[in-house]
Motif scaffolding. Sequence first.
Motif, PDB file in Angstrom:
ATOM      1  N   ALA A  33       0.143  -1.215   0.446  1.00 38.41           N
ATOM      2  CA  ALA A  33       0.051   0.001  -0.166  1.00 38.41           C
ATOM      3  C   ALA A  33       1.025   1.596  -0.209  1.00 38.41           C
ATOM      4  CB  ALA A  33      -0.527  -0.194   1.225  1.00 38.41           C
ATOM      5  N   THR A  34       0.732   1.920  -1.158  1.00 37.54           N
ATOM      6  CA  THR A  34       1.071   3.260  -0.505  1.00 37.54           C
ATOM      7  C   THR A  34       0.161   4.454  -0.379  1.00 37.54           C
ATOM      8  OG1 THR A  34       2.936   5.029  -2.220  1.00 37.54           O
ATOM      9  CG2 THR A  34       1.530   3.785  -3.954  1.00 37.54           C
ATOM     10  N   GLU A  35       0.511   6.081  -0.321  1.00 39.50           N
ATOM     11  CA  GLU A  35      -0.642   6.614  -0.549  1.00 39.50           C
ATOM     12  C   GLU A  35      -1.149   7.600  -2.140  1.00 39.50           C
ATOM     13  OE1 GLU A  35      -3.187   9.196   0.460  1.00 39.50           O
ATOM     14  OE2 GLU A  35      -2.363   8.242   2.497  1.00 39.50           O
ATOM     15  N   ASN A  36      -0.281   7.066  -2.494  1.00 38.74           N
ATOM     16  CA  ASN A  36      -0.224   8.313  -4.340  1.00 38.74           C
ATOM     17  C   ASN A  36       0.050   7.132  -5.492  1.00 38.74           C
ATOM     18  OD1 ASN A  36      -0.688   9.657  -6.498  1.00 38.74           O
ATOM     19  ND2 ASN A  36       1.544  10.123  -6.302  1.00 38.74           N
ATOM     20  N   ALA A  37      -1.369   6.273  -5.104  1.00 34.49           N
ATOM     21  CA  ALA A  37      -1.355   5.008  -6.713  1.00 34.49           C
ATOM     22  C   ALA A  37      -1.516   5.235  -7.698  1.00 34.49           C
ATOM     23  CB  ALA A  37      -1.949   3.550  -6.089  1.00 34.49           C
ATOM     24  N   ALA A  38      -0.624   6.330  -8.269  1.00 35.63           N
ATOM     25  CA  ALA A  38      -0.853   6.674  -9.464  1.00 35.63           C
ATOM     26  C   ALA A  38      -1.576   6.037 -10.833  1.00 35.63           C
ATOM     27  CB  ALA A  38       0.132   7.856  -9.821  1.00 35.63           C
ATOM     28  N   LEU A  39      -0.838   5.173 -10.863  1.00 36.27           N
ATOM     29  CA  LEU A  39      -1.220   4.098 -11.883  1.00 36.27           C
ATOM     30  C   LEU A  39      -2.716   3.311 -12.216  1.00 36.27           C
ATOM     31  CD1 LEU A  39       1.913   2.875 -12.890  1.00 36.27           C
ATOM     32  CD2 LEU A  39       1.046   4.688 -14.192  1.00 36.27           C
ATOM     33  N   ASP A  40      -3.061   3.347 -10.512  1.00 38.06           N
ATOM     34  CA  ASP A  40      -3.812   2.744 -10.267  1.00 38.06           C
ATOM     35  C   ASP A  40      -5.909   3.680 -10.000  1.00 38.06           C
ATOM     36  OD1 ASP A  40      -3.636  -0.162  -9.388  1.00 38.06           O
ATOM     37  OD2 ASP A  40      -1.829   1.045  -8.295  1.00 38.06           O
ATOM     38  N   GLY A  41      -6.716   2.797 -10.041  1.00 39.75           N
ATOM     39  CA  GLY A  41      -8.454   3.192 -10.036  1.00 39.75           C
ATOM     40  C   GLY A  41      -8.376   2.877  -8.329  1.00 39.75           C
ATOM     41  N   VAL A  57       2.182  -0.959   7.332  1.00 45.72           N
ATOM     42  CA  VAL A  57       1.876  -1.295   5.825  1.00 45.72           C
ATOM     43  C   VAL A  57       3.101  -2.572   5.255  1.00 45.72           C
ATOM     44  CG1 VAL A  57       0.529   0.015   4.785  1.00 45.72           C
ATOM     45  CG2 VAL A  57       2.499   0.911   4.604  1.00 45.72           C
ATOM     46  N   LEU A  58       4.358  -2.051   5.592  1.00 40.94           N
ATOM     47  CA  LEU A  58       5.328  -3.021   5.150  1.00 40.94           C
ATOM     48  C   LEU A  58       5.430  -3.912   5.981  1.00 40.94           C
ATOM     49  CD1 LEU A  58       7.760  -3.134   3.654  1.00 40.94           C
ATOM     50  CD2 LEU A  58       9.410  -2.255   4.632  1.00 40.94           C
ATOM     51  N   ASP A  59       5.232  -3.976   7.011  1.00 42.46           N
ATOM     52  CA  ASP A  59       4.665  -5.140   8.012  1.00 42.46           C
ATOM     53  C   ASP A  59       3.930  -6.138   7.555  1.00 42.46           C
ATOM     54  OD1 ASP A  59       7.365  -5.023   9.960  1.00 42.46           O
ATOM     55  OD2 ASP A  59       5.919  -3.672  11.320  1.00 42.46           O
ATOM     56  N   ALA A  60       2.703  -5.624   7.388  1.00 51.18           N
ATOM     57  CA  ALA A  60       1.665  -6.076   6.700  1.00 51.18           C
ATOM     58  C   ALA A  60       1.902  -7.291   5.177  1.00 51.18           C
ATOM     59  CB  ALA A  60       0.136  -5.712   6.256  1.00 51.18           C
ATOM     60  N   ALA A  61       2.357  -6.618   4.574  1.00 52.70           N
ATOM     61  CA  ALA A  61       3.199  -6.839   3.637  1.00 52.70           C
ATOM     62  C   ALA A  61       4.424  -7.892   3.266  1.00 52.70           C
ATOM     63  CB  ALA A  61       4.023  -5.689   2.109  1.00 52.70           C
ATOM     64  N   HIS A  90      17.591  -2.923   1.729  1.00 52.17           N
ATOM     65  CA  HIS A  90      16.604  -2.698   2.662  1.00 52.17           C
ATOM     66  C   HIS A  90      15.212  -4.219   2.174  1.00 52.17           C
ATOM     67  CE1 HIS A  90      14.839  -3.357   6.031  1.00 52.17           C
ATOM     68  NE2 HIS A  90      13.689  -2.345   5.837  1.00 52.17           N
ATOM     69  N   LEU A  91      14.290  -2.885   0.790  1.00 47.82           N
ATOM     70  CA  LEU A  91      13.299  -3.941   0.730  1.00 47.82           C
ATOM     71  C   LEU A  91      13.978  -4.809   0.025  1.00 47.82           C
ATOM     72  CD1 LEU A  91      10.582  -1.718   1.509  1.00 47.82           C
ATOM     73  CD2 LEU A  91      10.670  -1.882  -0.865  1.00 47.82           C
ATOM     74  N   ALA A  92      14.377  -4.994  -0.552  1.00 54.00           N
ATOM     75  CA  ALA A  92      14.696  -6.316  -1.483  1.00 54.00           C
ATOM     76  C   ALA A  92      14.812  -7.741  -0.525  1.00 54.00           C
ATOM     77  CB  ALA A  92      16.024  -5.987  -2.444  1.00 54.00           C
ATOM     78  N   ARG A  93      16.119  -7.238   0.426  1.00 55.49           N
ATOM     79  CA  ARG A  93      16.114  -8.340   1.710  1.00 55.49           C
ATOM     80  C   ARG A  93      15.666  -8.342   2.187  1.00 55.49           C
ATOM     81  NH1 ARG A  93      20.979  -4.839   2.450  1.00 55.49           N
ATOM     82  NH2 ARG A  93      19.969  -3.884   3.733  1.00 55.49           N
ATOM     83  N   LEU A  94      14.316  -7.408   2.638  1.00 55.47           N
ATOM     84  CA  LEU A  94      12.923  -8.204   3.526  1.00 55.47           C
ATOM     85  C   LEU A  94      12.018  -9.192   2.866  1.00 55.47           C
ATOM     86  CD1 LEU A  94      12.414  -7.114   6.420  1.00 55.47           C
ATOM     87  CD2 LEU A  94      10.974  -5.001   4.811  1.00 55.47           C
ATOM     88  N   PHE A  95      11.433  -8.704   1.475  1.00 50.53           N
ATOM     89  CA  PHE A  95      10.936  -9.310   1.241  1.00 50.53           C
ATOM     90  C   PHE A  95      11.726 -10.121   0.460  1.00 50.53           C
ATOM     91  CE2 PHE A  95       8.123  -5.347   0.479  1.00 50.53           C
ATOM     92  CZ  PHE A  95       7.443  -5.871   0.899  1.00 50.53           C
ATOM     93  N   ALA A  96      13.069 -10.874  -0.194  1.00 49.40           N
ATOM     94  CA  ALA A  96      13.173 -12.056  -0.699  1.00 49.40           C
ATOM     95  C   ALA A  96      13.179 -13.070   0.856  1.00 49.40           C
ATOM     96  CB  ALA A  96      15.105 -12.235  -0.902  1.00 49.40           C
ATOM     97  N   ASN A  97      13.720 -12.236   2.217  1.00 45.67           N
ATOM     98  CA  ASN A  97      13.111 -13.245   3.665  1.00 45.67           C
ATOM     99  C   ASN A  97      12.156 -13.711   3.486  1.00 45.67           C
ATOM    100  OD1 ASN A  97      16.655 -12.917   3.257  1.00 45.67           O
ATOM    101  ND2 ASN A  97      15.609 -11.764   5.060  1.00 45.67           N
TER     102      ASN A  97
END
Length: 246
Positions: A33-41, A57-61, A90-97
Amino acid sequence: MFAPAGLHPVAAERRHLDQLAQAGADLFEVGLATENAALDGPVIQAAYHRALRRGNVLDAAVRAVEHASGLRPTVVMTYWEPVRRHGPEHLARLFANAGAAGVMVVDLPARQAVRWHDAARAAGLRTPRLVPRTTPETCLPAAVAGASGWLYAPASTAPTGYRGPLDVPALADFAQRLRAVSPLPVVSGVGISTPALASLVAPAVNGIVIGTPVVRALTAAPGQAPALTAAFARALTTPISTESRA
């Protein structure tokens, strides 16, 4: 199948993911989730805002990816802003883990592409790339450079949630042009609002991600999401009659 993380409490979210997998989803795309999801309806934007109100939201993801990746191959869909804020490495390692197979940054700035691809590669993540159909022919090689996993070719040039007709021949032509500059499979989504449209689009691409129809159900009537998922799954393997394409 696209599912925004943090839309529901953890136990309910895990139950929904289990049900979607059992109904026929063979891949999950988890939205950060992000505040400005410009490509989304409006449907996906509202889902993101609801997740943002729930907080963390990062923990939720991460929790969603940990569960989803135990069911089906899972990628994360995000915008650049959260990647920039938390740091690409950091984000790449977090999601890979957490078990993600890849992360797609849908609005990846050209000047940040090398850093992001290097960070993802170091973490063992694939980096699918969204390529707009409006990309000029001469820019396609640069647009797909560094991508891995697959290329994402939107079926519509509108934001997600578009419910109008699709120019399937134009999408098929674009998919062929992408294949001419990259060996990666081509996946489509955006505007594939019904099982009938999914059946029409499927021959042109290697895979389809369904987003807004299922997110709408998950938001308003979660109990309907599995049946809807099953209908889309059947449409990708069973020809649909001409009458149902209207």
